[in-house]
Enzyme design. Sequence first.
Site, PDB file in Angstrom:
ATOM      1  N   ALA A   1      -0.729  -1.999   0.939  1.00 58.21           N
ATOM      2  CA  ALA A   1      -1.094  -0.603   0.675  1.00 58.21           C
ATOM      3  C   ALA A   1       0.017   0.350   1.104  1.00 58.21           C
ATOM      4  CB  ALA A   1      -2.391  -0.263   1.419  1.00 58.21           C
ATOM      5  N   CYS A   2       0.297   1.329   0.235  1.00 52.09           N
ATOM      6  CA  CYS A   2       1.368   2.288   0.534  1.00 52.09           C
ATOM      7  C   CYS A   2       0.844   3.559   1.184  1.00 52.09           C
ATOM      8  CB  CYS A   2       2.142   2.630  -0.740  1.00 52.09           C
ATOM      9  SG  CYS A   2       1.174   3.566  -1.960  1.00 52.09           S
ATOM     10  N   GLN A   3      -0.467   3.800   1.125  1.00 48.72           N
ATOM     11  CA  GLN A   3      -1.013   5.059   1.617  1.00 48.72           C
ATOM     12  C   GLN A   3      -0.679   5.354   3.076  1.00 48.72           C
ATOM     13  OE1 GLN A   3      -2.664   2.855  -0.155  1.00 48.72           O
ATOM     14  NE2 GLN A   3      -3.624   3.847  -1.922  1.00 48.72           N
TER      15      GLN A   3
ATOM     16  N   TYR B   1       2.029   5.099   4.472  1.00 47.81           N
ATOM     17  CA  TYR B   1       3.449   5.423   4.635  1.00 47.81           C
ATOM     18  C   TYR B   1       3.957   6.486   3.666  1.00 47.81           C
ATOM     19  CZ  TYR B   1       2.528   0.788   6.466  1.00 47.81           C
ATOM     20  OH  TYR B   1       1.948  -0.268   7.122  1.00 47.81           O
ATOM     21  N   THR B   2       3.195   6.810   2.640  1.00 46.78           N
ATOM     22  CA  THR B   2       3.701   7.697   1.604  1.00 46.78           C
ATOM     23  C   THR B   2       3.810   9.142   2.078  1.00 46.78           C
ATOM     24  OG1 THR B   2       3.293   8.576  -0.618  1.00 46.78           O
ATOM     25  CG2 THR B   2       1.362   7.973   0.670  1.00 46.78           C
TER      26      THR B   2
END
Length: 372
Positions: free
Chosen positions: A76-78, A80-81
Amino acid sequence: MVVRALEFYSGIGGLHLALSRSSVDAEIVQAFDWDQTACQAYIANYGDIVRKVDISTLAVPALAALNTDLWLLSPACQPYTVLNPDAKGALDPRAQSFLYLVQTVLPELASSNQHPSRLLVENVAGFETSSTRQILISSLRSIGYTTLELLLTPLQFGIPNSRLRYYLLAKKSPLQFQHVSSDHSGEIWRRIPGDEVIWSDPRLTDDLDVSTNEIREYLDTDHTITSQNFAIPDRILQKWGRLFDIVLPSSRRTCCFTRGYTQLVERAGSILQMNEELDTTTTFDNFLKAQSDGNVDAVKILHPLGLRYFSPSELLRIFAFDVPQASSPNSTFIWPPTLSTKSKYKLIGNSVNVKVVQALIEYLFCDVNAEG
């Protein structure tokens, strides 16, 4: 010998497709994802090898029994975005399953020499400054991996989409990376080592980057139907139209498409202006003046621009799941028939660019033996 691989956070199978298109003789023996809709799309395209599961519950003995030599991971990128103002990095609950793999599973597998020889990790740009990245690098190096980090965008591969992503490649010692000297081993690369051309952002130069394809090569052939089905609603144009990133079929760049495409206006992806004869700025200036003058039909001034969203099939081409329209008009990707258009956008926006990952897999299997 066929390389056996595991795919974690498999989504709609972008990592799987990149591996299958590479020259590596490999097979995905098991894929894992928590999203039921993503699993349905994965099964429709690659068969029933994906498990809907919380990855943090996977048992080490079960993973060891799969006897795999390559791990592909797109967590999941959330956490770090930069689009998430409340991003918590390693403290985010969505980061915990990845940390479990890195801090628990891999070291336990390494203790019995059952850890994979190679890994590829994909995440959003910004991951490279996170505490999760520090934990990842430290853990991998402690169990004998050599690592290489990169920040790459599809623009570097001829695709008109700005989607900067972080990648980590790892190999078991004594394997080393080609074209990487010891004095460059710790840097974050902006190109795949060995590529002669050092990429520069065309926005910062005066030269037109003709090596990047025009957007028109990725568009559906039946423009009439597509324009009707994916036109921007008047209520959106009236309130938010001036905030869109608008591109033309002849453009060579689009903004990063996210899971919120068509649901959000800013920083969710570009929209298309199909009429290239009209000047966008002048037309919007005329619209805004008419709107400020109280003209209730002011939005009709924008209609001749032919503003619309990219269709899911067009995004699949941009994400390299399908080849550009000129090469093959027929899509090879299968959507489950019950899947909504909103879900398609969400799943594509969460995915990887297949062409970029394919190039990285090719490089990952170009070995230099430190003992040789």
